[in-house]
Design an enzyme around this catalytic site. Sequence first.
Site, mmCIF file in Angstrom:
data_model
loop_
_atom_site.group_PDB
_atom_site.id
_atom_site.type_symbol
_atom_site.label_atom_id
_atom_site.label_comp_id
_atom_site.label_asym_id
_atom_site.label_seq_id
_atom_site.Cartn_x
_atom_site.Cartn_y
_atom_site.Cartn_z
ATOM 1 N N ARG A 62 0.725 -1.321 -0.180
ATOM 2 C CA ARG A 62 0.081 -0.026 -0.303
ATOM 3 C C ARG A 62 0.872 1.274 0.080
ATOM 4 O O ARG A 62 0.335 2.296 0.535
ATOM 5 C CB ARG A 62 -0.928 0.053 1.328
ATOM 6 C CG ARG A 62 -1.876 -1.171 1.250
ATOM 7 C CD ARG A 62 -3.245 -1.087 1.978
ATOM 8 N NE ARG A 62 -4.000 -1.862 1.934
ATOM 9 C CZ ARG A 62 -3.741 -3.193 2.558
ATOM 10 N NH1 ARG A 62 -2.970 -3.339 3.248
ATOM 11 N NH2 ARG A 62 -4.691 -4.291 2.361
ATOM 12 N N GLU A 95 11.422 18.600 -24.705
ATOM 13 C CA GLU A 95 10.496 19.276 -23.409
ATOM 14 C C GLU A 95 11.157 20.387 -22.685
ATOM 15 O O GLU A 95 10.498 21.030 -21.888
ATOM 16 C CB GLU A 95 10.454 17.977 -22.450
ATOM 17 C CG GLU A 95 9.858 16.772 -23.147
ATOM 18 C CD GLU A 95 8.135 16.491 -23.074
ATOM 19 O OE1 GLU A 95 7.767 17.682 -22.521
ATOM 20 O OE2 GLU A 95 7.561 15.801 -23.475
ATOM 21 N N LYS A 103 8.828 23.161 -13.513
ATOM 22 C CA LYS A 103 7.568 22.039 -13.588
ATOM 23 C C LYS A 103 7.230 21.811 -11.960
ATOM 24 O O LYS A 103 6.189 21.540 -11.667
ATOM 25 C CB LYS A 103 8.369 20.709 -14.062
ATOM 26 C CG LYS A 103 7.373 19.566 -13.763
ATOM 27 C CD LYS A 103 7.352 18.350 -14.524
ATOM 28 C CE LYS A 103 6.070 17.489 -14.203
ATOM 29 N NZ LYS A 103 6.207 16.251 -15.237
ATOM 30 N N GLU A 144 -3.491 18.056 -11.539
ATOM 31 C CA GLU A 144 -4.127 18.486 -12.825
ATOM 32 C C GLU A 144 -5.424 18.843 -12.816
ATOM 33 O O GLU A 144 -6.223 18.336 -13.591
ATOM 34 C CB GLU A 144 -3.422 17.526 -13.784
ATOM 35 C CG GLU A 144 -3.555 18.018 -15.044
ATOM 36 C CD GLU A 144 -2.851 17.349 -16.271
ATOM 37 O OE1 GLU A 144 -1.792 16.589 -16.068
ATOM 38 O OE2 GLU A 144 -3.403 17.211 -17.484
ATOM 39 N N ARG A 201 -1.655 22.748 -14.372
ATOM 40 C CA ARG A 201 -0.749 21.738 -14.807
ATOM 41 C C ARG A 201 -0.996 21.323 -16.020
ATOM 42 O O ARG A 201 -0.149 20.740 -16.807
ATOM 43 C CB ARG A 201 -0.729 20.357 -13.669
ATOM 44 C CG ARG A 201 0.188 19.363 -13.951
ATOM 45 C CD ARG A 201 0.479 18.429 -12.886
ATOM 46 N NE ARG A 201 1.430 17.303 -13.150
ATOM 47 C CZ ARG A 201 1.891 16.538 -12.497
ATOM 48 N NH1 ARG A 201 1.419 16.391 -11.135
ATOM 49 N NH2 ARG A 201 2.640 15.643 -12.648
ATOM 50 N N HIS A 212 1.235 18.620 -26.724
ATOM 51 C CA HIS A 212 0.922 16.964 -26.561
ATOM 52 C C HIS A 212 -0.374 16.616 -27.292
ATOM 53 O O HIS A 212 -0.377 15.403 -27.365
ATOM 54 C CB HIS A 212 0.864 16.912 -25.057
ATOM 55 C CG HIS A 212 2.481 16.713 -24.367
ATOM 56 N ND1 HIS A 212 3.149 17.670 -24.656
ATOM 57 C CD2 HIS A 212 3.106 15.687 -23.994
ATOM 58 C CE1 HIS A 212 4.335 17.324 -23.927
ATOM 59 N NE2 HIS A 212 4.201 16.185 -23.464
ATOM 60 N N HIS A 255 8.586 10.204 -28.716
ATOM 61 C CA HIS A 255 7.967 11.149 -27.956
ATOM 62 C C HIS A 255 8.181 12.725 -28.129
ATOM 63 O O HIS A 255 7.463 13.572 -28.486
ATOM 64 C CB HIS A 255 7.577 10.678 -26.350
ATOM 65 C CG HIS A 255 7.032 11.724 -25.617
ATOM 66 N ND1 HIS A 255 5.480 11.777 -25.586
ATOM 67 C CD2 HIS A 255 7.092 12.809 -24.898
ATOM 68 C CE1 HIS A 255 5.046 12.917 -24.978
ATOM 69 N NE2 HIS A 255 6.027 13.438 -24.633
HETATM 70 N N1 NAD Z 1 5.322 10.371 -15.206
HETATM 71 C C1 NAD Z 1 5.427 11.409 -16.038
HETATM 72 O O1 NAD Z 1 5.172 12.664 -15.636
HETATM 73 C C2 NAD Z 1 5.925 11.582 -17.613
HETATM 74 C C3 NAD Z 1 6.150 12.493 -18.313
HETATM 75 C C4 NAD Z 1 6.718 12.360 -19.595
HETATM 76 C C5 NAD Z 1 6.846 11.159 -20.040
HETATM 77 N N2 NAD Z 1 6.607 9.943 -19.468
HETATM 78 C C6 NAD Z 1 6.790 8.684 -19.593
HETATM 79 O O2 NAD Z 1 8.316 8.396 -19.735
HETATM 80 C C7 NAD Z 1 8.630 7.525 -20.614
HETATM 81 C C8 NAD Z 1 9.611 8.030 -21.809
HETATM 82 O O3 NAD Z 1 10.506 7.977 -21.083
HETATM 83 P P1 NAD Z 1 12.085 8.210 -22.000
HETATM 84 O O4 NAD Z 1 11.990 8.978 -23.041
HETATM 85 O O5 NAD Z 1 13.063 8.393 -20.949
HETATM 86 O O6 NAD Z 1 12.152 6.807 -22.531
HETATM 87 P P2 NAD Z 1 12.951 5.488 -21.948
HETATM 88 O O7 NAD Z 1 12.932 5.394 -20.432
HETATM 89 O O8 NAD Z 1 12.426 4.649 -22.811
HETATM 90 O O9 NAD Z 1 14.448 5.728 -22.335
HETATM 91 C C9 NAD Z 1 14.694 5.906 -23.570
HETATM 92 C C10 NAD Z 1 15.913 5.007 -24.181
HETATM 93 O O10 NAD Z 1 16.998 5.572 -23.608
HETATM 94 C C11 NAD Z 1 17.785 4.382 -22.763
HETATM 95 N N3 NAD Z 1 18.591 5.146 -21.625
HETATM 96 C C12 NAD Z 1 18.002 5.891 -20.833
HETATM 97 N N4 NAD Z 1 19.196 6.551 -20.158
HETATM 98 C C13 NAD Z 1 20.346 6.173 -20.673
HETATM 99 C C14 NAD Z 1 21.496 6.508 -20.395
HETATM 100 N N5 NAD Z 1 21.764 7.357 -19.456
HETATM 101 N N6 NAD Z 1 22.530 5.799 -21.168
HETATM 102 C C15 NAD Z 1 22.079 5.033 -22.131
HETATM 103 N N7 NAD Z 1 20.956 4.788 -22.515
HETATM 104 C C16 NAD Z 1 20.070 5.119 -21.673
HETATM 105 C C17 NAD Z 1 16.693 3.428 -22.488
HETATM 106 O O11 NAD Z 1 17.253 2.247 -22.013
HETATM 107 C C18 NAD Z 1 15.917 3.689 -23.551
HETATM 108 O O12 NAD Z 1 16.264 2.687 -24.464
HETATM 109 C C19 NAD Z 1 7.139 7.159 -21.627
HETATM 110 O O13 NAD Z 1 6.574 6.061 -21.187
HETATM 111 C C20 NAD Z 1 6.274 8.354 -21.182
HETATM 112 O O14 NAD Z 1 4.916 8.026 -20.963
HETATM 113 C C21 NAD Z 1 6.103 10.078 -17.939
HETATM 114 ZN ZN ZN Z 2 5.943 15.000 -23.028
#
Ligand code: NAD
Ligand code: ZN
Length: 377
Positions: free
Chosen positions: A130, A194, A235, A245, A249, A256, A274
Amino acid sequence: MTVALKHSDSITVDVALGERAYDIVIGRDLLGSLGARIAALRPDARTAIVTDRNVAKHWLDDTEASLAQAGMATARIVVEEGEGSKSYAGLEQVSEALIAAKIERNDLVIALGGGVVGDLAGFAAAILRRGVDFVQVPTSLLAQVDSSVGGKTGINSPQGKNLLGAFHQPVLVVADTAVLDTLSPRQFRAGYAEVAKYGLLGDAAFFSWLDANWRDVFAGGPAREHAIAVSCRMKAAIVSRDERETGERALLNLGHTFGHAFEAAAGFSDRLLHGEAISLGMALAFAFSAKRGLLPVAEAERVERHLTAVGLPVRSSAIAGGAPDADRLMDLIAQDKKVTRGTLTFILARGIGASFIARDIDGAEVRAFLVEKLAER
Ligand SMILES: NC(=O)c1ccc[n+]([C@@H]2O[C@H](COP(=O)([O-])OP(=O)(O)OC[C@H]3O[C@@H](n4cnc5c(N)ncnc54)[C@H](O)[C@@H]3O)[C@@H](O)[C@H]2O)c1
Ligand SMILES: [Zn+2]
């Protein structure tokens, strides 16, 4: 804004959320001090590091060494890289491993990775017994400026992205900007969309600074720390005023609504990352704002010029494998969770740094705009 920062300085941004307040620490080579920071926060905690295979290859040993040096016990949980891990199967793997590692109520989950690992590990922590506290150690630029801050966690359903989740704030965020050196240039650039978003939505001076200094941000100098800190500060300020939100927010969704539609049409694949979709979406949001007479066309062109200079897409013709047509995009926009009872809500702008929430936008007007834009090369 022009203060020269030395690499040795770390920057702390606080997220003011009352009893859920926490620090974001930003700086180069912070991984070495992670163990000490966690030990100071929760000296007797057991910890489990959740990461993906890519990040594990580069940074897991250093992270474990840092915890060991501080006398912290830790387990490792490694998932496959990629969006596919934000799934029921990924959640099961992480949850069962956390239980096996005997992570209990006063222990800590450490999310070491990009947004995928942060969202997945954060959600697993939110539901384990939890609710167990967690620390974000974001390793992608997107995660450092966006997903690690604000407490949104979750996984995808086969029916849509991020449909299962919880608000669960981390107790600490440590963003080591040196770990970004192993990120692929394409992923870095996508995350940069971003960063530019924060300037475009609420800080014209920051946008101008980025326009002059983006090369240094990419190169990894002190400008990178500065850009990440400004992004996190904005942020954090928005989240502390509107955690769930219900209003403001939503400004963070600039680009997007259009962006998600292109991302979905490309199947959330490598065809369009993305951040690339968000770049395209922000260019469209400014062009649509100009078309509605909210801002001069030259202002929208300035946005396009900047995004193009850093190598981000601003035209749908840039999408590998081709762009969807306007009807398909309108269907996808209508399915987006940001649509409330049929009327479309967009984040539009009265200028760079002056975005606002525009409700009751007529779908026919958006469709006509898209038809026109999709014809551009
Ligand atoms: N929670 C939130 O507020 C929020 C906001 C925006 C996006 N997201 C989510 O985030 C996700 C996308 O995140 P992302 O773009 O970081 O993708 P990701 O976590 O898939 O990372 C992108 C790629 O880079 C690699 N990687 C990450 N760090 C690395 C490093 N230092 N060295 C080498 N490789 C590395 C990962 O293994 C992956 O292949 C989506 O699922 C999205 O929905 C969440
Ligand atoms: Zn985004």
